[in-house]
Write a protein that holds these residues in place. Structure first.
Motif, PDB file in Angstrom:
ATOM      1  N   LYS A 175      38.310  48.950  40.412  1.00  0.00           N
ATOM      2  CA  LYS A 175      37.641  50.134  40.939  1.00  0.00           C
ATOM      3  C   LYS A 175      38.027  51.386  40.178  1.00  0.00           C
ATOM      4  CE  LYS A 175      37.010  52.731  45.254  1.00  0.00           C
ATOM      5  NZ  LYS A 175      37.361  52.812  46.700  1.00  0.00           N
ATOM      6  N   ASP A 176      39.299  51.531  39.860  1.00  0.00           N
ATOM      7  CA  ASP A 176      39.779  52.741  39.204  1.00  0.00           C
ATOM      8  C   ASP A 176      40.693  52.391  38.038  1.00  0.00           C
ATOM      9  OD1 ASP A 176      40.385  55.371  38.594  1.00  0.00           O
ATOM     10  OD2 ASP A 176      41.981  55.501  40.086  1.00  0.00           O
ATOM     11  N   ARG A 177      41.821  51.764  38.354  1.00  0.00           N
ATOM     12  CA  ARG A 177      42.792  51.379  37.332  1.00  0.00           C
ATOM     13  C   ARG A 177      43.228  49.937  37.557  1.00  0.00           C
ATOM     14  NH1 ARG A 177      45.689  55.912  34.785  1.00  0.00           N
ATOM     15  NH2 ARG A 177      44.595  57.831  35.379  1.00  0.00           N
ATOM     16  N   TYR A 178      43.688  49.335  36.482  1.00  0.00           N
ATOM     17  CA  TYR A 178      44.299  48.014  36.556  1.00  0.00           C
ATOM     18  C   TYR A 178      45.641  48.102  35.853  1.00  0.00           C
ATOM     19  CZ  TYR A 178      45.396  43.133  35.753  1.00  0.00           C
ATOM     20  OH  TYR A 178      46.045  41.922  35.716  1.00  0.00           O
ATOM     21  N   ALA A 179      46.725  47.795  36.583  1.00  0.00           N
ATOM     22  CA  ALA A 179      48.085  47.933  36.045  1.00  0.00           C
ATOM     23  C   ALA A 179      48.259  49.325  35.441  1.00  0.00           C
ATOM     24  CB  ALA A 179      48.381  46.844  35.031  1.00  0.00           C
ATOM     25  N   LYS A 180      47.742  50.315  36.151  1.00  0.00           N
ATOM     26  CA  LYS A 180      47.789  51.735  35.798  1.00  0.00           C
ATOM     27  C   LYS A 180      46.972  52.087  34.556  1.00  0.00           C
ATOM     28  CE  LYS A 180      52.105  52.905  38.163  1.00  0.00           C
ATOM     29  NZ  LYS A 180      53.366  53.684  38.096  1.00  0.00           N
ATOM     30  N   MET A 181      46.200  51.137  34.021  1.00  0.00           N
ATOM     31  CA  MET A 181      45.335  51.428  32.869  1.00  0.00           C
ATOM     32  C   MET A 181      43.967  51.864  33.370  1.00  0.00           C
ATOM     33  SD  MET A 181      46.201  48.366  30.140  1.00  0.00           S
ATOM     34  CE  MET A 181      46.041  47.008  31.331  1.00  0.00           C
ATOM     35  N   PRO A 182      43.495  53.049  32.965  1.00  0.00           N
ATOM     36  CA  PRO A 182      42.186  53.515  33.433  1.00  0.00           C
ATOM     37  C   PRO A 182      41.014  52.887  32.685  1.00  0.00           C
ATOM     38  CG  PRO A 182      43.161  55.153  31.986  1.00  0.00           C
ATOM     39  CD  PRO A 182      44.196  54.067  32.152  1.00  0.00           C
ATOM     40  N   ASN A 183      41.273  52.288  31.528  1.00  0.00           N
ATOM     41  CA  ASN A 183      40.183  51.802  30.669  1.00  0.00           C
ATOM     42  C   ASN A 183      40.109  50.281  30.647  1.00  0.00           C
ATOM     43  OD1 ASN A 183      42.638  51.569  29.333  1.00  0.00           O
ATOM     44  ND2 ASN A 183      41.776  51.982  27.306  1.00  0.00           N
ATOM     45  N   VAL A 184      40.178  49.670  31.833  1.00  0.00           N
ATOM     46  CA  VAL A 184      39.986  48.229  31.975  1.00  0.00           C
ATOM     47  C   VAL A 184      38.726  48.032  32.818  1.00  0.00           C
ATOM     48  CG1 VAL A 184      40.899  46.074  32.911  1.00  0.00           C
ATOM     49  CG2 VAL A 184      42.433  47.679  31.753  1.00  0.00           C
ATOM     50  N   TYR A 185      37.723  47.329  32.255  1.00  0.00           N
ATOM     51  CA  TYR A 185      36.416  47.281  32.881  1.00  0.00           C
ATOM     52  C   TYR A 185      36.043  45.904  33.428  1.00  0.00           C
ATOM     53  CZ  TYR A 185      36.111  51.794  30.593  1.00  0.00           C
ATOM     54  OH  TYR A 185      36.373  53.071  30.196  1.00  0.00           O
ATOM     55  N   PHE A 186      36.299  44.842  32.665  1.00  0.00           N
ATOM     56  CA  PHE A 186      35.925  43.498  33.108  1.00  0.00           C
ATOM     57  C   PHE A 186      37.068  42.535  32.798  1.00  0.00           C
ATOM     58  CE2 PHE A 186      31.911  45.596  32.199  1.00  0.00           C
ATOM     59  CZ  PHE A 186      31.160  45.297  33.321  1.00  0.00           C
ATOM     60  N   ILE A 187      37.535  41.808  33.836  1.00  0.00           N
ATOM     61  CA  ILE A 187      38.560  40.775  33.659  1.00  0.00           C
ATOM     62  C   ILE A 187      37.944  39.468  34.144  1.00  0.00           C
ATOM     63  CG2 ILE A 187      40.903  40.043  34.194  1.00  0.00           C
ATOM     64  CD1 ILE A 187      41.590  42.929  34.820  1.00  0.00           C
TER      65      ILE A 187
ATOM     66  N   SER B 141      56.757  42.098  44.369  1.00  0.00           N
ATOM     67  CA  SER B 141      56.694  40.638  44.271  1.00  0.00           C
ATOM     68  C   SER B 141      56.518  40.165  42.830  1.00  0.00           C
ATOM     69  CB  SER B 141      55.530  40.097  45.111  1.00  0.00           C
ATOM     70  OG  SER B 141      54.275  40.400  44.494  1.00  0.00           O
ATOM     71  N   GLY B 142      56.004  41.027  41.981  1.00  0.00           N
ATOM     72  CA  GLY B 142      55.707  40.644  40.603  1.00  0.00           C
ATOM     73  C   GLY B 142      54.440  39.828  40.457  1.00  0.00           C
ATOM     74  N   GLU B 143      53.749  39.555  41.564  1.00  0.00           N
ATOM     75  CA  GLU B 143      52.546  38.730  41.538  1.00  0.00           C
ATOM     76  C   GLU B 143      51.259  39.539  41.601  1.00  0.00           C
ATOM     77  OE1 GLU B 143      52.644  35.484  41.005  1.00  0.00           O
ATOM     78  OE2 GLU B 143      54.824  35.681  40.851  1.00  0.00           O
ATOM     79  N   ARG B 144      51.386  40.830  41.900  1.00  0.00           N
ATOM     80  CA  ARG B 144      50.215  41.700  41.986  1.00  0.00           C
ATOM     81  C   ARG B 144      50.488  42.980  41.212  1.00  0.00           C
ATOM     82  NH1 ARG B 144      46.261  38.643  44.313  1.00  0.00           N
ATOM     83  NH2 ARG B 144      45.176  40.527  45.005  1.00  0.00           N
ATOM     84  N   THR B 145      49.410  43.589  40.733  1.00  0.00           N
ATOM     85  CA  THR B 145      49.578  44.900  40.119  1.00  0.00           C
ATOM     86  C   THR B 145      49.849  45.925  41.215  1.00  0.00           C
ATOM     87  OG1 THR B 145      47.262  45.607  40.278  1.00  0.00           O
ATOM     88  CG2 THR B 145      47.887  44.233  38.369  1.00  0.00           C
ATOM     89  N   ILE B 146      50.215  47.106  40.799  1.00  0.00           N
ATOM     90  CA  ILE B 146      50.514  48.162  41.756  1.00  0.00           C
ATOM     91  C   ILE B 146      49.286  48.534  42.587  1.00  0.00           C
ATOM     92  CG2 ILE B 146      50.006  50.192  40.328  1.00  0.00           C
ATOM     93  CD1 ILE B 146      53.299  49.658  42.241  1.00  0.00           C
ATOM     94  N   GLU B 147      48.094  48.192  42.051  1.00  0.00           N
ATOM     95  CA  GLU B 147      46.846  48.463  42.781  1.00  0.00           C
ATOM     96  C   GLU B 147      46.455  47.314  43.699  1.00  0.00           C
ATOM     97  OE1 GLU B 147      46.918  50.326  38.719  1.00  0.00           O
ATOM     98  OE2 GLU B 147      46.973  48.241  39.430  1.00  0.00           O
ATOM     99  N   GLY B 148      47.167  46.185  43.604  1.00  0.00           N
ATOM    100  CA  GLY B 148      46.878  45.041  44.453  1.00  0.00           C
ATOM    101  C   GLY B 148      46.060  43.948  43.792  1.00  0.00           C
ATOM    102  N   TYR B 149      45.785  44.067  42.501  1.00  0.00           N
ATOM    103  CA  TYR B 149      45.060  43.024  41.773  1.00  0.00           C
ATOM    104  C   TYR B 149      46.033  41.945  41.289  1.00  0.00           C
ATOM    105  CZ  TYR B 149      41.349  46.565  41.594  1.00  0.00           C
ATOM    106  OH  TYR B 149      40.394  47.495  41.917  1.00  0.00           O
TER     107      TYR B 149
END
Length: 310
Positions: free
Chosen positions: A228-240, A289-297
């Motif tokens: 939605k916004d960031r992935y692992a604090k990266m703003p420029n991640v669009y499709f995983i 937990s090390g299993e999710r990013t800080i955003e919950g992904y």
């Protein structure tokens, strides 16, 4: 063809303007200070292609060594590496040896023209010299990466390497040019990953090979996560994508003989803060937990694929 050459030269002019940015100019002057090292001190440089690309400069004076250390520190952050110059150890944020050692058995580069898209400071290019390529061209529009590459090339003077301060967009000017293309850590930063893959495809000669990696998510359906916004604090991640979606992307762009090399979770051994990096790193991007990013992904996991243009 003439129009394509003109477009490429215009792109070079526009991209090279980044070297005039006010925060880059002092770094260029730092780099130029290496020219004060007496030429005789730089004779007999030996290189060892271990996990750390290691340069031994036997005649280097203490004064010159301290200058080299000063210039290297001015070029922080070092994202890719590691490197060693005599007793100077540049411990980069990413231990790029882990990725290269995984891919090395799948690299057929003998007398090949190779392109490294998003080459950063050229770590993979330097390592790949062991495979006896004809030439390797690195593409990266980031001026700091270019300066780090120039720093390393100051000692190596390796004629089989060159660096284009260009992005994947400019690959359109290199149609059917390469025997091998590397596209590592790039696709998830592109708003249109299929368009990026097609540029890689078009840049290869018939029979050419490409090696890709991408962040992926688990799943058996051909779908992708769109943060939605960031992935692992990266703003420029669009499709995983899932692995099967990743493979289908390559197929839809024309690739054949797709080989799944490996899937690996990003570990602290591979990415972590060091005195040569800056800001945050993997330990700051994950929850407790090390299993999710800080955003919950889902935590970062990468798949590596090899494919051929037939």
């Amino acid at each position: 063809m003439e129009s394509g050459s003109q477009n490429l030269e215009l792109s070079r002019i526009l991209r090279n303007r980044a070297l005039e940015f006010k925060h880059i100019l002092p770094l260029r002057k730092k780099l130029e200070s290496l020219n004060t090292i007496p030429k005789y001190e730089l004779k007999g440089v030996k290189i060892a292609f271990k996990d750390a690309i290691t340069l031994e400069i036997p005649q280097l004076s203490t004064e010159s060594f301290m200058l080299i250390c000063d210039v290297a520190k001015a070029l922080i952050p070092w994202r890719k590496g590691p490197f060693m110059i005599n007793d100077l150890e540049i411990v980069s944020e990413w231990n790029s040896a882990i990725k290269y050692n995984l891919l090395e058995p799948h690299l057929n580069l003998e007398n090949k023209l190779v392109g490294d898209i998003g080459c950063n400071n050229g770590y993979y290019m330097f390592r790949a010299l062991q495979k006896n390529p004809k030439h390797i061209i690195g593409f990266d529009p980031m001026p700091l990466c270019f300066l780090q590459y120039q720093f390393l090339q100051f000692f190596l003077q390796e004629e089989r390497l060159s660096f284009e301060l260009l992005g994947i967009e400019e690959l359109e000017s290199f149609q059917n040019a390469f025997d091998v293309l590397l596209c590592l850590g790039v696709l998830y930063h592109r708003k249109s990953p299929l368009e990026a893959i097609k540029r890689i495809y078009n840049g290869l000669k018939k029979g050419g090979e490409a090696i890709f990696d991408s962040l992926i998510i688990d799943g058996d359906s051909p779908i992708a996560l769109c943060p939605k916004d960031r992935y692992a604090k990266m703003p420029n991640v669009y499709f995983i994508p899932t692995l099967c979606a990743f493979e289908s992307w390559l197929e839809r762009c024309g690739f054949k003989e797709i080989v799944h090399i490996a899937t690996l979770k990003t570990a602290f051994e591979e990415q972590h803060k060091t005195e040569w990096s800056s800001g945050e790193s993997l330990e700051d991007f994950l929850d407790s937990s090390g299993e999710r990013t800080i955003e919950g992904y889902p935590a970062p996991k990468r798949a590596y694929l090899k494919a051929r243009k037939t």
